[in-house]
Write a protein that holds these residues in place. Structure first.
Motif, mmCIF file in Angstrom:
data_model
loop_
_atom_site.group_PDB
_atom_site.id
_atom_site.type_symbol
_atom_site.label_atom_id
_atom_site.label_comp_id
_atom_site.label_asym_id
_atom_site.label_seq_id
_atom_site.Cartn_x
_atom_site.Cartn_y
_atom_site.Cartn_z
ATOM 1 N N GLY A 57 -40.675 121.049 -112.110
ATOM 2 C CA GLY A 57 -41.044 119.992 -113.026
ATOM 3 C C GLY A 57 -42.466 119.532 -112.785
ATOM 4 N N PRO A 58 -42.697 118.211 -112.695
ATOM 5 C CA PRO A 58 -44.071 117.714 -112.549
ATOM 6 C C PRO A 58 -44.575 117.657 -111.113
ATOM 7 C CG PRO A 58 -42.589 115.865 -112.780
ATOM 8 C CD PRO A 58 -41.739 117.108 -112.907
ATOM 9 N N ILE A 59 -43.749 118.037 -110.128
ATOM 10 C CA ILE A 59 -44.139 117.830 -108.742
ATOM 11 C C ILE A 59 -44.224 119.134 -107.963
ATOM 12 C CG2 ILE A 59 -41.789 117.494 -107.842
ATOM 13 C CD1 ILE A 59 -43.035 115.193 -106.113
ATOM 14 N N VAL A 60 -45.195 119.184 -107.056
ATOM 15 C CA VAL A 60 -45.337 120.280 -106.109
ATOM 16 C C VAL A 60 -45.430 119.667 -104.714
ATOM 17 C CG1 VAL A 60 -46.690 122.279 -105.382
ATOM 18 C CG2 VAL A 60 -46.595 121.669 -107.809
ATOM 19 N N LEU A 61 -44.624 120.171 -103.779
ATOM 20 C CA LEU A 61 -44.638 119.722 -102.397
ATOM 21 C C LEU A 61 -44.875 120.932 -101.495
ATOM 22 C CD1 LEU A 61 -41.470 117.424 -102.468
ATOM 23 C CD2 LEU A 61 -43.847 116.687 -102.663
ATOM 24 N N ALA A 62 -45.632 120.759 -100.426
ATOM 25 C CA ALA A 62 -45.900 121.883 -99.537
ATOM 26 C C ALA A 62 -46.134 121.401 -98.119
ATOM 27 C CB ALA A 62 -47.112 122.678 -100.022
ATOM 28 N N ALA A 63 -45.788 122.264 -97.164
ATOM 29 C CA ALA A 63 -46.061 122.012 -95.755
ATOM 30 C C ALA A 63 -46.264 123.361 -95.065
ATOM 31 C CB ALA A 63 -44.919 121.244 -95.093
ATOM 32 N N ALA A 64 -47.120 123.399 -94.052
ATOM 33 C CA ALA A 64 -47.386 124.653 -93.349
ATOM 34 C C ALA A 64 -47.865 124.369 -91.933
ATOM 35 C CB ALA A 64 -48.414 125.487 -94.101
ATOM 36 N N TYR A 65 -47.680 125.378 -91.059
ATOM 37 C CA TYR A 65 -48.041 125.249 -89.642
ATOM 38 C C TYR A 65 -48.624 126.571 -89.159
ATOM 39 C CZ TYR A 65 -47.504 124.658 -84.578
ATOM 40 O OH TYR A 65 -47.740 124.578 -83.230
ATOM 41 N N LEU A 66 -49.648 126.488 -88.303
ATOM 42 C CA LEU A 66 -50.302 127.670 -87.747
ATOM 43 C C LEU A 66 -50.582 127.429 -86.273
ATOM 44 C CD1 LEU A 66 -51.992 130.344 -87.876
ATOM 45 C CD2 LEU A 66 -53.908 128.939 -88.668
ATOM 46 N N PHE A 67 -50.254 128.419 -85.420
ATOM 47 C CA PHE A 67 -50.531 128.331 -83.985
ATOM 48 C C PHE A 67 -51.152 129.645 -83.532
ATOM 49 C CE2 PHE A 67 -49.807 128.676 -79.479
ATOM 50 C CZ PHE A 67 -50.016 127.394 -79.017
ATOM 51 N N VAL A 68 -52.224 129.538 -82.715
ATOM 52 C CA VAL A 68 -52.975 130.720 -82.278
ATOM 53 C C VAL A 68 -53.257 130.646 -80.784
ATOM 54 C CG1 VAL A 68 -55.020 132.141 -82.665
ATOM 55 C CG2 VAL A 68 -54.106 130.759 -84.546
ATOM 56 N N HIS A 69 -52.946 131.728 -80.066
ATOM 57 C CA HIS A 69 -53.376 131.886 -78.679
ATOM 58 C C HIS A 69 -54.752 132.560 -78.669
ATOM 59 C CE1 HIS A 69 -49.545 130.878 -76.683
ATOM 60 N NE2 HIS A 69 -48.962 131.468 -77.716
ATOM 61 N N GLN A 70 -55.666 132.073 -77.833
ATOM 62 C CA GLN A 70 -57.019 132.622 -77.734
ATOM 63 C C GLN A 70 -57.654 132.751 -79.127
ATOM 64 O OE1 GLN A 70 -54.394 134.433 -75.846
ATOM 65 N NE2 GLN A 70 -54.871 132.801 -74.409
ATOM 66 N N PRO A 71 -57.870 131.649 -79.822
ATOM 67 C CA PRO A 71 -58.326 131.704 -81.217
ATOM 68 C C PRO A 71 -59.679 132.373 -81.414
ATOM 69 C CG PRO A 71 -58.497 129.461 -80.351
ATOM 70 C CD PRO A 71 -57.711 130.254 -79.356
#
Length: 412
Positions: free
Chosen positions: A208-222
């Protein structure tokens, strides 16, 4: 003998045709822009003198609405709703003819995998991690404002400055507006399964009229695993300086971190022809001056953990089906990290704003204009007075910077 070979060949062709059909599609984007930058630093500041900068006018085809590229997309129907999928995608610098992404032939994406209508898609190779997949369209840079409006020099990687090598990725099918997935990059270091590894996950709900989002990122020795578009990532070559980190003052001084993580949440609500979005991210560079970074470390450098909090408000108005206007404001704050004996690091704030207009001449061709301004305050990641540093541009010599892009984009 020839007859037997002919019969066998015909049988193989018939079996292949009965089993499924395959296709290979050539695709691409050419996105060229005239850039007018208010201040590009030519001489860095010292304790005795301020930095020197001047106006710059140039052409760019890398960091526009989409970034110029070409690629091959392959699909073979294996039956039962399952397909084999292949992607090879190469960035192109239109103004020099050079490859993008540090000269990699297929630096944008290169993967193979399987896709099923009911169970989702699994792919293997160089890919976008899930922070990008599920969150990129929530920010202004992913909607209208170009890669130059990536938040705080893309500190959270939402705008896909970095791809991930040696990655296994899962993406769910669309479940009544809900999509989700995850990515894991194998570090590839003998005797250490965790070193240089990366994992991320994301979810997006659009109904409908709404968009929801979530995300996560983890890095060793970036520094070696993520902060480079070259083959340095994932420990396959000798570690070296980060190309991306070295190019910006906002967070480039924190490339010595042992680990890097970022988390983002956001929403877009559509009221008629207007979409209003708000998003927030928290990014942390942990254990600075780590020997595992592959960089030279110093007791006089930043210590501890550097944290960036970024918030953005954006709006896009579809005035007509062929014409849209966009606006956004972004606030980014980097925490002050523990001081060395001689200087402090961090504590800077960056206020950015953008306006843009986009007109579609056809389904494949549009012209657009985007303006961006940024104001900096405090001390940056290098321990110097913060200067404005719009993403993908040479830093300013002072605390202010503006840029305008007049672009032409053609898809094929």
């Amino acid at each position: 003998m020839e007859r037997k070979m002919l019969v066998a060949t015909v049988s193989l062709v018939v079996a292949s045709a009965a089993h499924g059909q395959s296709s290979v599609t050539l695709f691409g984007v050419i996105d060229e822009g005239l850039m007018i930058q208010s201040n590009a630093r030519t001489t860095a500041a010292t304790a005795a003198t301020p930095g020197i900068g001047s106006r710059r006018v140039f052409l760019d085809s890398i960091a526009g609405q989409l970034g110029s590229r070409w690629g091959l997309r392959g699909v073979e129907d294996l039956g039962g709703g399952t397909k084999a999928v292949v992607m090879l995608e190469s960035g192109v610098n239109l103004n020099s003819g050079a490859l993008g992404q540090a000269g990699l032939l297929f630096g944008r994406q290169a993967y193979v995998g399987f896709s099923n209508d009911h169970y989702g898609t699994v792919t293997f190779g160089r890919q976008y991690e899930s922070m990008v997949t599920y969150f990129a369209t929530m920010i202004a840079a992913g909607q209208f404002a170009t890669g130059f409006y990536a938040q705080a020099a893309d500190v959270n990687n939402v705008n896909a400055s970095q791809r991930v090598n040696n990655a296994v990725k899962y993406a769910s099918p669309n479940l009544n507006g809900l999509t989700f997935g995850g990515t894991y990059s194998l570090g590839g270091v003998p005797g250490s399964l965790g070193r240089n590894s990366i994992y991320s996950a994301g979810v997006n709900y659009a109904r409908g009229p709404i968009v929801l989002a979530a995300a996560y990122l983890f890095v060793h020795q970036p520094n070696t695993a993520l902060f480079s578009n070259s083959g340095l990532a994932s420990g396959l070559l000798s570690p070296g300086g980060s190309q991306v980190a070295a190019a910006n003052t906002i967070w480039g001084g924190y490339a010595t971190a042992a680990t890097y993580q970022t988390f983002a949440v956001g929403s877009i609500y559509k009221i008629g022809d207007v979409g209003i979005g708000v998003n927030y991210s928290n990014t942390q560079f942990r254990d600075l001056q780590s020997p595992s970074s592959g960089l030279s470390i110093s007791a006089l450098g930043p210590q501890g953990t550097a944290i960036f909090n970024v918030g953005e408000l954006n709006a896009v108005w579809h005035v007509t089906p062929a014409f849209q206007l966009g606006a956004a404001y972004t606030y980014a704050h980097g925490s002050q990290v523990s001081r060395s004996a001689l200087r402090s690091f961090g504590g800077a704030t960056y206020n950015s704003a953008t306006l843009g207009a986009d007109y579609f001449l056809s389904k494949a061709t549009d012209v657009y204009v985007v303006g961006i301004i940024q104001k900096a305050h405090g001390t940056d990641s290098t321990g110097n007075p913060a200067v404005a540093n719009i993403a993908n541009l040479t830093p300013s010599s002072n605390d202010r910077q503006a840029v305008m892009r007049i672009g032409l984009r053609v898809k094929f």
